[in-house]
Design a protein around this motif. Structure first.
Motif, PDB file in Angstrom:
ATOM      1  N   UNK A 124      -4.109   2.433  13.047  1.00 58.25           N
ATOM      2  CA  UNK A 124      -3.588   2.505  11.620  1.00 58.25           C
ATOM      3  C   UNK A 124      -2.393   1.547  11.332  1.00 58.25           C
ATOM      4  N   UNK A 125      -1.548   1.416  12.100  1.00 61.43           N
ATOM      5  CA  UNK A 125      -0.490   0.491  11.675  1.00 61.43           C
ATOM      6  C   UNK A 125      -0.946  -0.822  11.518  1.00 61.43           C
ATOM      7  N   UNK A 126      -1.755  -1.522  12.181  1.00 63.98           N
ATOM      8  CA  UNK A 126      -2.378  -2.795  12.013  1.00 63.98           C
ATOM      9  C   UNK A 126      -2.957  -2.717  10.678  1.00 63.98           C
ATOM     10  N   UNK A 127      -3.758  -1.766  10.257  1.00 61.84           N
ATOM     11  CA  UNK A 127      -4.648  -1.761   9.037  1.00 61.84           C
ATOM     12  C   UNK A 127      -3.577  -1.640   7.776  1.00 61.84           C
ATOM     13  N   UNK A 128      -2.553  -1.027   7.857  1.00 63.16           N
ATOM     14  CA  UNK A 128      -1.479  -0.869   6.844  1.00 63.16           C
ATOM     15  C   UNK A 128      -1.022  -2.524   6.667  1.00 63.16           C
ATOM     16  N   UNK A 129      -1.129  -3.303   7.517  1.00 60.88           N
ATOM     17  CA  UNK A 129      -0.525  -4.722   7.437  1.00 60.88           C
ATOM     18  C   UNK A 129      -1.683  -5.408   6.524  1.00 60.88           C
ATOM     19  N   UNK A 130      -3.149  -4.837   6.799  1.00 56.19           N
ATOM     20  CA  UNK A 130      -4.057  -5.477   6.023  1.00 56.19           C
ATOM     21  C   UNK A 130      -4.212  -4.978   4.687  1.00 56.19           C
ATOM     22  N   UNK A 131      -3.572  -3.692   4.397  1.00 54.11           N
ATOM     23  CA  UNK A 131      -3.690  -3.191   3.090  1.00 54.11           C
ATOM     24  C   UNK A 131      -2.596  -3.884   2.264  1.00 54.11           C
ATOM     25  N   UNK A 132      -1.419  -4.049   2.971  1.00 52.59           N
ATOM     26  CA  UNK A 132      -0.316  -4.865   2.439  1.00 52.59           C
ATOM     27  C   UNK A 132      -0.861  -6.404   1.951  1.00 52.59           C
ATOM     28  N   UNK A 133      -1.664  -6.795   2.636  1.00 48.06           N
ATOM     29  CA  UNK A 133      -1.961  -8.256   2.073  1.00 48.06           C
ATOM     30  C   UNK A 133      -3.452  -8.401   1.461  1.00 48.06           C
ATOM     31  N   UNK A 134      -3.733  -7.139   1.131  1.00 44.89           N
ATOM     32  CA  UNK A 134      -4.924  -7.509   0.181  1.00 44.89           C
ATOM     33  C   UNK A 134      -5.183  -6.721  -1.033  1.00 44.89           C
ATOM     34  N   UNK A 135      -4.260  -5.607  -1.220  1.00 45.19           N
ATOM     35  CA  UNK A 135      -4.404  -4.733  -2.194  1.00 45.19           C
ATOM     36  C   UNK A 135      -3.857  -5.129  -3.583  1.00 45.19           C
ATOM     37  N   UNK A 136      -4.675  -5.172  -4.668  1.00 45.16           N
ATOM     38  CA  UNK A 136      -4.277  -5.911  -5.944  1.00 45.16           C
ATOM     39  C   UNK A 136      -5.043  -5.386  -6.916  1.00 45.16           C
ATOM     40  N   UNK A 137      -4.620  -4.998  -8.012  1.00 45.82           N
ATOM     41  CA  UNK A 137      -5.582  -4.462  -9.153  1.00 45.82           C
ATOM     42  C   UNK A 137      -6.416  -5.568  -9.489  1.00 45.82           C
ATOM     43  N   UNK A 138      -7.414  -5.415 -10.084  1.00 44.98           N
ATOM     44  CA  UNK A 138      -8.514  -6.251 -10.540  1.00 44.98           C
ATOM     45  C   UNK A 138      -8.254  -7.253 -11.458  1.00 44.98           C
ATOM     46  N   UNK A 139      -7.299  -6.702 -12.281  1.00 41.77           N
ATOM     47  CA  UNK A 139      -6.862  -7.785 -13.254  1.00 41.77           C
ATOM     48  C   UNK A 139      -5.461  -8.237 -13.092  1.00 41.77           C
ATOM     49  N   UNK A 140      -4.899  -8.199 -11.900  1.00 43.12           N
ATOM     50  CA  UNK A 140      -3.657  -8.665 -11.571  1.00 43.12           C
ATOM     51  C   UNK A 140      -3.696  -9.938 -10.617  1.00 43.12           C
ATOM     52  N   UNK A 141      -2.877 -10.653 -10.237  1.00 45.98           N
ATOM     53  CA  UNK A 141      -2.592 -11.708  -9.419  1.00 45.98           C
ATOM     54  C   UNK A 141      -1.795 -11.008  -8.144  1.00 45.98           C
ATOM     55  N   UNK A 142      -0.795 -10.419  -8.589  1.00 44.02           N
ATOM     56  CA  UNK A 142       0.164  -9.984  -7.677  1.00 44.02           C
ATOM     57  C   UNK A 142      -0.389  -8.691  -6.519  1.00 44.02           C
ATOM     58  N   UNK A 143      -0.079  -8.813  -5.412  1.00 43.92           N
ATOM     59  CA  UNK A 143      -0.382  -7.907  -4.421  1.00 43.92           C
ATOM     60  C   UNK A 143       0.604  -6.643  -4.810  1.00 43.92           C
ATOM     61  N   UNK A 144      -0.110  -5.515  -4.758  1.00 47.49           N
ATOM     62  CA  UNK A 144       0.549  -4.264  -5.088  1.00 47.49           C
ATOM     63  C   UNK A 144       1.718  -4.049  -4.139  1.00 47.49           C
ATOM     64  N   UNK A 145       1.463  -4.285  -3.029  1.00 52.98           N
ATOM     65  CA  UNK A 145       2.421  -3.902  -1.969  1.00 52.98           C
ATOM     66  C   UNK A 145       3.136  -4.820  -1.312  1.00 52.98           C
ATOM     67  N   UNK A 146       3.385  -6.004  -2.165  1.00 53.73           N
ATOM     68  CA  UNK A 146       4.097  -7.301  -1.470  1.00 53.73           C
ATOM     69  C   UNK A 146       5.399  -7.097  -1.255  1.00 53.73           C
ATOM     70  N   UNK A 147       6.280  -6.118  -1.938  1.00 57.97           N
ATOM     71  CA  UNK A 147       7.747  -5.752  -1.719  1.00 57.97           C
ATOM     72  C   UNK A 147       7.710  -4.479  -1.023  1.00 57.97           C
ATOM     73  N   UNK A 148       6.676  -4.080  -0.596  1.00 53.16           N
ATOM     74  CA  UNK A 148       6.948  -2.576  -0.022  1.00 53.16           C
ATOM     75  C   UNK A 148       6.419  -2.821   1.630  1.00 53.16           C
ATOM     76  N   UNK A 149       7.319  -2.233   2.585  1.00 49.70           N
ATOM     77  CA  UNK A 149       7.008  -2.428   3.921  1.00 49.70           C
ATOM     78  C   UNK A 149       6.406  -1.132   4.479  1.00 49.70           C
TER      79      UNK A 149
END
Length: 572
Positions: free
Chosen positions: A506-531
């Motif tokens: 699970x902890x490793x997959x949180x890193x994947x979520x952090x590096x991939x999750x963004x809204x379809x109409x946005x460029x920035x990652x949703x969790x870029x500033x969240x650890x």
């Protein structure tokens, strides 16, 4: 037996005018029930005994709808949305409680956690009421045996839900007397798992097989359901409980093997039919929650759909776009691109898991729908909860917009894959390969989702039955193949988070979520500033792998204070 005051944490009592059980106090104050019937003066005939047990099912189903002034505590909030294959959906700021949980900064008053706690203890109380009342009740002995089995099963279900979410929780033996308020000891996670397992074992020896029930009793707990849930418990315990016995996987193998050898269940031929209304209570269904106007196991205070339905389909329907003949939804529980990527090429199961603006021309149930990407957190909606415009849309457009679609809690495919994993861990790799092949053979011969083609309301063959080659792996590659098969076969069925946690991923997959999750109409990652990893790890306890990798959620603050409870990982 005298009337008593009961308190932990909410009490549901038997009403003289009984349509179900009276909804009890709405706060934590002691209440002197004015309409309570004790076990020896209410459970005096077969009908009342059955109705009392039905009230426990009602609580279990209540997690999946708004009930008693409380929002739903749907299984998918943790089981899927906190994992990598689903987004919250909707728009940021729409559900702060859920967003805090996703970011691993939950408060002690989160309404989702509050709902899980409240409803689970309601279910335990009702189960204990039955278990205390039925033994001396003057009813048919065979019916009594079965109802006791159902009560043990449902108590086990509620204990398991509490333990895997909160860890150390207060659990007693029977209804808590007033002089014990505030003194109920917290059981450790290990003790909680063992208590749940004991209830499942007690239910197994009392419950009928599925084939021994009449059609009117479809949906009740069975011997096979209890064996399957006990296997799931041991599978979770093996990966979450640092004090789990070394024989946990032997137990998973034993109980799944019992289900397989019973001959009571089989895979349905077409995967695409499983989640459709016509797929309810099929040969693959081991346990599912019954919803709808005729769901007697699920009856609440009244018989309309708002009392016996589920909010899941409206909660997860298309948001912010006009679609003729289709009620608007809230846009939650959206599959991610990570899930889509997990499927092998030409796997027909994908079409039964996702739909959306950039998949299959947006077609669902034969209609190309409109979508609003600004109201979406991924490009996909959950096909397993899609609204059938022909059979469901009119009901869901009313003020009581609850769905009659049942919730599949345990399927035979899950049992086969648990058996495969247990076979791997117990040195029977040949059996594991047979189990996987059964699941994959059904998948490769399945159709696309119902209404996959424009203008169609049928199941249409894929024309590609040579997809999904046989698995021929051993060692750790075989284990990974089993995990992969679980991820696609059981996609969006409330197990992804728990599978990641119990397997230490699970902890490793949180890193994947952090590096991939963004809204379809946005460029920035949703969790870029969240650890995400750091936030979660701060809320983890030590598991069987000797590191802190088992996330825990806070006990509702009011309960912790009033019952003198310790938070497993501290106050947030």
């Amino acid at each position: 037996m005298k009337n008593r005051k009961y308190r932990l944490p909410y009490i549901w009592i038997v009403n003289v005018a009984f349509s179900a059980l009276l909804m009890g106090c709405s706060d934590y104050l002691d209440v002197e029930p004015s309409a309570i019937r004790s076990g020896d003066n209410f459970v005096t005939n077969d009908e009342n005994a059955v109705t009392t047990v039905n009230s426990i099912y009602n609580i279990l189903a209540g997690h999946e709808r708004w009930q008693g002034g409380l929002l739903e505590s749907s299984s998918f909030y943790i089981g899927e949305i906190l994992a990598d294959f689903s987004e919250m959906g909707a728009i940021k700021g729409d559900y702060d409680d859920l967003e805090r949980m996703i970011e691993w900064r939950p408060f002690t008053d989160e309404i989702i956690l509050y709902g899980i706690w409240k409803r689970s203890y309601d279910g335990i109380y009702r189960s204990d009421y039955v278990l205390g009342s039925l033994p001396d009740a003057p009813i048919d002995p065979e019916l009594k045996k079965r109802l006791l089995g159902e009560a043990y099963f449902l108590k086990g279900m509620n204990i398991l839900r509490l333990v895997k979410v909160f860890g150390n929780v207060p659990l007693g033996d029977g209804i808590i007397p007033p002089d014990q308020y505030g003194n109920i000891p917290q059981k450790t996670m290990h003790e909680g798992f063992e208590m749940a397992a004991d209830n499942f074992r007690k239910s197994i020896v009392r419950l009928p097989k599925r084939s021994e029930y009449s059609l009117n009793d479809l949906g009740r707990a069975t011997e096979g359901a209890a064996q399957s849930m006990l296997a799931r418990l041991y599978m979770l315990q093996a990966g979450m409980d640092k004090d789990a016995l070394s024989t946990a996987w032997d137990s998973v193998y034993h109980y799944t093997n019992k289900v397989i050898q019973s001959g009571e269940y089989s895979l349905v031929p077409n995967y695409a039919s499983i989640q459709e209304p016509e797929g309810e209570n099929n040969s693959e269904s081991i346990f599912e929650l019954q919803f709808g106007s005729s769901a007697t196991l699920n009856i609440g205070l009244g018989g309309d759909r708002s009392a016996v339905g589920t909010t899941s389909q409206i909660r997860c329907g298309i948001r912010g776009a006009e679609n003729e003949g289709l009620p608007g939804g809230w846009g939650y529980f959206q599959p991610t691109q990570l899930l889509v990527n997990e499927f092998e090429p030409n796997d027909p199961r994908l079409s039964s898991c996702v739909y959306g603006p950039n998949y299959n021309d947006g077609i669902v149930y034969g209609v190309a729908r409109n979508y609003n990407l600004s109201q979406m957190q991924s490009e996909y909606y959950n096909r397993k909860l899609a609204i059938d415009p022909e059979t469901e849309a009119s009901d869901l457009a009313t003020s009581a917009s609850n769905s009659s679609r049942n919730l599949r809690v345990m399927r035979y495919a899950d049992v086969l894959l648990m058996h495969a994993e247990a076979a791997y861990y117990t040195g029977k790799e040949g059996e594991a390969l047979i189990d996987i092949e059964m699941v994959r053979e059904r998948a490769r011969n399945s159709t696309n989702a119902k209404g996959f083609e424009l203008g169609s309301d049928n199941y249409v063959a894929t024309g590609n039955s040579n997809s999904l080659p046989m698995v021929n792996a051993s060692g750790v590659d075989l284990l990974h193949a089993i995990w992969h098969e679980r991820s696609v076969e059981l996609a969006l069925e409330d197990m992804r988070y728990w599978d990641l946690v119990r397997t230490g991923r699970y902890l490793d997959r949180l890193d994947v979520i952090k590096n991939t999750s963004k809204d379809p109409m946005a460029n920035e990652l949703r969790f870029a500033n969240i650890d995400l990893r750091g936030n979660c790890q701060a809320r983890c306890i030590e598991g069987p792998r000797g590191i802190k990798d088992i996330p825990m959620f806070p006990i509702p603050g009011a309960e912790a204070i009033k019952w003198n409870l310790k938070q497993v990982i501290g106050i947030y």
